[in-house]
Scaffold this motif. Structure first.
Motif, PDB file in Angstrom:
ATOM      1  N   ARG A  14      19.307-101.775  64.413  1.00  0.00           N
ATOM      2  CA  ARG A  14      18.304-102.502  63.623  1.00  0.00           C
ATOM      3  C   ARG A  14      18.674-102.513  62.147  1.00  0.00           C
ATOM      4  NH1 ARG A  14      12.929-102.121  61.402  1.00  0.00           N
ATOM      5  NH2 ARG A  14      11.650-103.888  62.113  1.00  0.00           N
ATOM      6  N   GLU A  15      19.098-101.369  61.618  1.00  0.00           N
ATOM      7  CA  GLU A  15      19.498-101.338  60.210  1.00  0.00           C
ATOM      8  C   GLU A  15      20.782-102.119  59.981  1.00  0.00           C
ATOM      9  OE1 GLU A  15      19.039 -97.970  57.641  1.00  0.00           O
ATOM     10  OE2 GLU A  15      17.889 -96.883  59.160  1.00  0.00           O
ATOM     11  N   GLN A  16      21.723-102.031  60.917  1.00  0.00           N
ATOM     12  CA  GLN A  16      22.946-102.809  60.806  1.00  0.00           C
ATOM     13  C   GLN A  16      22.620-104.300  60.775  1.00  0.00           C
ATOM     14  OE1 GLN A  16      26.210-101.904  60.503  1.00  0.00           O
ATOM     15  NE2 GLN A  16      26.930-104.019  60.601  1.00  0.00           N
ATOM     16  N   SER A  17      21.694-104.732  61.627  1.00  0.00           N
ATOM     17  CA  SER A  17      21.315-106.143  61.686  1.00  0.00           C
ATOM     18  C   SER A  17      20.657-106.581  60.381  1.00  0.00           C
ATOM     19  CB  SER A  17      20.372-106.385  62.867  1.00  0.00           C
ATOM     20  OG  SER A  17      20.988-106.059  64.094  1.00  0.00           O
ATOM     21  N   ALA A  18      19.739-105.769  59.869  1.00  0.00           N
ATOM     22  CA  ALA A  18      19.044-106.113  58.629  1.00  0.00           C
ATOM     23  C   ALA A  18      20.012-106.182  57.452  1.00  0.00           C
ATOM     24  CB  ALA A  18      17.938-105.100  58.355  1.00  0.00           C
ATOM     25  N   ALA A  19      20.962-105.246  57.405  1.00  0.00           N
ATOM     26  CA  ALA A  19      21.951-105.246  56.325  1.00  0.00           C
ATOM     27  C   ALA A  19      22.833-106.483  56.397  1.00  0.00           C
ATOM     28  CB  ALA A  19      22.799-103.980  56.394  1.00  0.00           C
ATOM     29  N   ALA A  20      23.198-106.900  57.606  1.00  0.00           N
ATOM     30  CA  ALA A  20      24.028-108.099  57.770  1.00  0.00           C
ATOM     31  C   ALA A  20      23.250-109.345  57.373  1.00  0.00           C
ATOM     32  CB  ALA A  20      24.510-108.202  59.215  1.00  0.00           C
ATOM     33  N   PHE A  21      21.979-109.428  57.745  1.00  0.00           N
ATOM     34  CA  PHE A  21      21.173-110.564  57.312  1.00  0.00           C
ATOM     35  C   PHE A  21      21.155-110.655  55.789  1.00  0.00           C
ATOM     36  CE2 PHE A  21      18.983-110.953  61.526  1.00  0.00           C
ATOM     37  CZ  PHE A  21      19.112-112.325  61.646  1.00  0.00           C
ATOM     38  N   SER A  22      21.007-109.530  55.122  1.00  0.00           N
ATOM     39  CA  SER A  22      20.931-109.518  53.671  1.00  0.00           C
ATOM     40  C   SER A  22      22.276-109.863  53.035  1.00  0.00           C
ATOM     41  CB  SER A  22      20.459-108.149  53.175  1.00  0.00           C
ATOM     42  OG  SER A  22      20.444-108.089  51.770  1.00  0.00           O
ATOM     43  N   GLY A  23      23.331-109.140  53.418  1.00  0.00           N
ATOM     44  CA  GLY A  23      24.623-109.312  52.767  1.00  0.00           C
ATOM     45  C   GLY A  23      25.372-110.556  53.192  1.00  0.00           C
ATOM     46  N   ASP A  24      25.277-110.910  54.485  1.00  0.00           N
ATOM     47  CA  ASP A  24      26.071-112.024  55.004  1.00  0.00           C
ATOM     48  C   ASP A  24      25.371-113.367  54.863  1.00  0.00           C
ATOM     49  OD1 ASP A  24      27.688-109.950  55.766  1.00  0.00           O
ATOM     50  OD2 ASP A  24      27.314-110.135  57.906  1.00  0.00           O
ATOM     51  N   VAL A  25      24.049-113.382  55.075  1.00  0.00           N
ATOM     52  CA  VAL A  25      23.316-114.647  55.135  1.00  0.00           C
ATOM     53  C   VAL A  25      22.337-114.804  53.963  1.00  0.00           C
ATOM     54  CG1 VAL A  25      22.116-116.203  56.731  1.00  0.00           C
ATOM     55  CG2 VAL A  25      23.400-114.291  57.647  1.00  0.00           C
ATOM     56  N   GLY A  26      22.053-113.722  53.257  1.00  0.00           N
ATOM     57  CA  GLY A  26      21.100-113.791  52.152  1.00  0.00           C
ATOM     58  C   GLY A  26      19.666-113.863  52.622  1.00  0.00           C
ATOM     59  N   ILE A  27      19.368-113.243  53.773  1.00  0.00           N
ATOM     60  CA  ILE A  27      18.036-113.288  54.368  1.00  0.00           C
ATOM     61  C   ILE A  27      17.365-111.930  54.207  1.00  0.00           C
ATOM     62  CG2 ILE A  27      16.760-113.557  56.534  1.00  0.00           C
ATOM     63  CD1 ILE A  27      17.859-116.168  55.442  1.00  0.00           C
ATOM     64  N   SER A  28      16.165-111.920  53.654  1.00  0.00           N
ATOM     65  CA  SER A  28      15.451-110.666  53.390  1.00  0.00           C
ATOM     66  C   SER A  28      14.659-110.219  54.617  1.00  0.00           C
ATOM     67  CB  SER A  28      14.499-110.836  52.200  1.00  0.00           C
ATOM     68  OG  SER A  28      13.508-111.815  52.486  1.00  0.00           O
ATOM     69  N   SER A  29      14.405-108.925  54.674  1.00  0.00           N
ATOM     70  CA  SER A  29      13.610-108.300  55.734  1.00  0.00           C
ATOM     71  C   SER A  29      12.844-107.157  55.115  1.00  0.00           C
ATOM     72  CB  SER A  29      14.528-107.789  56.852  1.00  0.00           C
ATOM     73  OG  SER A  29      15.369-106.744  56.360  1.00  0.00           O
ATOM     74  N   THR A  30      12.004-106.496  55.911  1.00  0.00           N
ATOM     75  CA  THR A  30      11.258-105.362  55.369  1.00  0.00           C
ATOM     76  C   THR A  30      12.183-104.206  55.008  1.00  0.00           C
ATOM     77  OG1 THR A  30      10.821-104.621  57.641  1.00  0.00           O
ATOM     78  CG2 THR A  30       9.106-105.935  56.551  1.00  0.00           C
ATOM     79  N   LEU A  31      13.356-104.120  55.638  1.00  0.00           N
ATOM     80  CA  LEU A  31      14.307-103.068  55.293  1.00  0.00           C
ATOM     81  C   LEU A  31      15.142-103.437  54.070  1.00  0.00           C
ATOM     82  CD1 LEU A  31      15.624-101.919  58.805  1.00  0.00           C
ATOM     83  CD2 LEU A  31      14.027-100.734  57.299  1.00  0.00           C
ATOM     84  N   TYR A  32      15.413-104.715  53.891  1.00  0.00           N
ATOM     85  CA  TYR A  32      16.168-105.227  52.735  1.00  0.00           C
ATOM     86  C   TYR A  32      15.342-106.361  52.135  1.00  0.00           C
ATOM     87  CZ  TYR A  32      20.234-102.497  54.134  1.00  0.00           C
ATOM     88  OH  TYR A  32      21.090-101.452  54.439  1.00  0.00           O
ATOM     89  N   PRO A  33      14.321-106.033  51.322  1.00  0.00           N
ATOM     90  CA  PRO A  33      13.319-107.019  50.924  1.00  0.00           C
ATOM     91  C   PRO A  33      13.735-107.976  49.808  1.00  0.00           C
ATOM     92  CG  PRO A  33      12.768-104.870  50.025  1.00  0.00           C
ATOM     93  CD  PRO A  33      13.959-104.663  50.907  1.00  0.00           C
ATOM     94  N   ASP A  34      14.889-107.797  49.170  1.00  0.00           N
ATOM     95  CA  ASP A  34      15.278-108.688  48.080  1.00  0.00           C
ATOM     96  C   ASP A  34      15.591-110.077  48.630  1.00  0.00           C
ATOM     97  OD1 ASP A  34      14.994-106.682  46.209  1.00  0.00           O
ATOM     98  OD2 ASP A  34      17.107-106.096  46.271  1.00  0.00           O
ATOM     99  N   ALA A  35      14.818-111.069  48.197  1.00  0.00           N
ATOM    100  CA  ALA A  35      14.971-112.427  48.725  1.00  0.00           C
ATOM    101  C   ALA A  35      16.300-113.044  48.331  1.00  0.00           C
ATOM    102  CB  ALA A  35      13.818-113.301  48.238  1.00  0.00           C
ATOM    103  N   TRP A  36      16.915-112.555  47.292  1.00  0.00           N
ATOM    104  CA  TRP A  36      18.190-113.111  46.828  1.00  0.00           C
ATOM    105  C   TRP A  36      19.398-112.413  47.456  1.00  0.00           C
ATOM    106  CZ3 TRP A  36      14.484-111.136  43.362  1.00  0.00           C
ATOM    107  CH2 TRP A  36      14.631-109.785  43.052  1.00  0.00           C
TER     108      TRP A  36
END
Length: 516
Positions: free
Chosen positions: A311-333
């Motif tokens: 779950r954390e790996q997925s959230a980190a990839a959404f943030s770093g690879d796609v620029g998609i925020s989540s509750t674990l990585y909430p920065d929209a940018w």
């Protein structure tokens, strides 16, 4: 293929519950990470532990396959479809309702995200800087990525991690031995090579290869390509002079849930940081900070075991690879830094009822999908050449790091990964792989020369699934033999032994790897 009931036979427990083979020279308090807060564990009984230990004794008979050896993922093993979809099947243990959940997760994994503002509120929020528009874009067919074939190749799934050395204030008190780094002040923790309209991409990755010839016994030669990486056409000015770059290709996705379900205590039991047994192998666990559980945990995922859960790996990839925020990585940018003001002030997709660009429900669906991608059954396990290669694999010491088998926890409410004898061929630990493979970029407790032992299951299907045969963390190896020849550090003796093998034995070893 043996029945699922037979495959559910056993699980592994070298040590009683709550016990870990501690190395007192290691400063980290092992007890902090030998539990598994991400799992609902049913403790093993003493009789189970004894029965399992008996089954997983040291193997020294190479005249026939071991029982259930072809079931790489235990009862979760799937058939080899014979085509590029071999890595994209739900685990055999997923029931009908679970298959529906799997398909929903697959849809989100494949979904193309769009920029904001958009009428498709469930799909907006891409970027503003990004490496890919979907998870599937890097993990094509859930397989292995590759470096660019040419300057015009747009089908790659490779990026650069970046950081600079940190100070004492960047360390984590609860994790002794943590190697403090911080994001590069301009470019963050990852270089993004795409930007939305009006946004500058951060860089273009240039790679130059130099061929290095290696003489093999019997008059054969092999050629290795040594890469040089350059972050060219930097969009936001020069990198920090102390910037550390680490090239990465996307790894295959199969069996992640089974790896996540291995007891942390069993992984830690294989650690030998001071090489007290004198075999030259000094595996160390990576201990990382979990955002989800707000505590140190055993690192399991990523090329340096920098993430504790899927779950954390997925959230980190959404943030770093796609620029998609989540509750674990909430920065929209996403990964944009304060130096990238245009990126931070651009429209984002977090202004609706979700609050973030992928909500917890959708993230859980992607996690379920990633957790349940099935491992295909092995091929040709009884072939005489494969058995000869397996014998060499063990005799040369390859199994010291590429540990053949584990057994997962018995789990409450997670039957798909519960109580499975699995054959991933990894110890899940960090190893010094020598200067040739070093990226010189620490990650948590991993040094710039250390990498997590990658699982070998499915490796023989790489060309079938991904259409290429590139291996290692940056895809430099064009064959399994080249991948072996790049081994150094703790694996230098094994590499040299492979070089010295007669041609037929070297071929048998590769044939064994191709059967995995």
């Amino acid at each position: 293929m043996p029945s699922l009931r037979h495959a559910l036979l056993i699980l592994f427990a070298v040590l009683p519950a709550g016990s870990v083979a501690q190395n007192t020279a290691e400063p980290f308090p092992w007890a902090k990470v030998q539990d598994d807060p991400h799992l609902s564990v049913v403790p093993r009984s003493a009789s189970e532990a004894a029965r399992i230990a008996k089954v997983l004794t040291t193997h020294d008979d190479f005249t026939a396959p071991q029982p259930f050896e072809e079931l790489s993922g235990g009862a979760a093993t799937v058939r080899n479809t014979g085509d590029a979809n071999a890595f994209s099947q739900p685990s055999k243990t997923v029931d009908f309702e679970g298959e529906l959940t799997f398909k929903l997760g697959n849809g989100l994994f494949r979904k193309l995200w769009v920029s904001s503002p958009s009428s498709t509120l469930a799909s907006d929020g891409l970027g503003p800087l990004f490496n890919a528009r979907s998870c599937q874009r890097c993990h094509l067919k859930d397989g292995r990525g590759h470096p660019p074939e040419s300057a015009e190749d747009s089908s790659v799934s490779m990026f650069l991690r970046v950081s600079v050395p940190g100070g004492p204030e960047d360390g984590i008190d609860e994790i002794e031995g943590y190697l403090a780094t911080r994001p590069e002040p301009t470019y963050g923790g990852q270089m993004q090579d795409f930007g939305l309209p009006g946004q500058r991409a951060e860089y273009r990755l240039d790679i130059q290869y130099d061929e290095v010839e290696v003489a093999l016994a019997g008059g054969e030669t092999a050629s290795l390509r040594r890469p040089t990486y350059v972050a060219a056409e930097l969009g936001y000015g020069p990198l920090h002079p102390d910037a550390m770059l680490s090239p990465r290709v996307a790894p295959q996705m199969i069996g992640l849930g089974l790896l996540e379900a291995i007891p942390a205590a069993d992984i830690l039991a294989g650690a030998d940081p001071e090489d007290r047994d004198g075999d030259g192998i000094s595996g160390r666990p990576n201990i990382v900070w979990s955002r989800e559980f707000d505590r140190p945990m055993l690192g399991r995922f990523g090329l340096k075991a920098g993430m504790p859960t899927i779950r954390e790996q997925s959230a980190a990839a959404f943030s770093g690879d796609v620029g998609i925020s989540s509750t674990l990585y909430p920065d929209a940018w996403g990964d944009c830094t304060e130096a990238q003001a245009d990126c931070r002030s651009a429209p984002h997709g977090d202004g609706d009822i979700r609050g973030v660009e992928i909500d917890d429900e959708a993230l859980d669906l992607v996690t379920f999908y990633s957790r349940n991608l099935g491992v295909p059954a092995r091929r040709d396990v009884a072939d005489p050449e494969v058995l000869a290669g397996k014998r060499l694999f063990h005799e040369l010491g390859c199994a010291s790091c590429h540990r053949p088998s584990f057994v997962t926890h018995r789990l409450d409410g997670q039957p798909e990964q519960s109580f499975q004898l699995i054959w991933p061929y990894t110890d899940m630990l960090l190893h010094d792989m020598g200067e040739g493979l070093a990226d010189h970029r620490p990650e948590a407790r991993a040094t710039g020369r250390e990498w997590r032992t990658p699982p070998l299951w499915g490796i023989g299907l790489t060309e079938q699934v991904s259409g290429h045969s590139y291996f290692l963390h940056d895809g430099r190896a064009r064959s399994l033999l080249e991948a072996v020849l790049w081994h150094g550090g703790e694996a230098e003796a094994q590499r040299d032994a492979v070089i010295a093998l007669p041609q037929d034995e070297r071929a048998a070893l590769i044939r064994f790897l191709e059967s995995l």
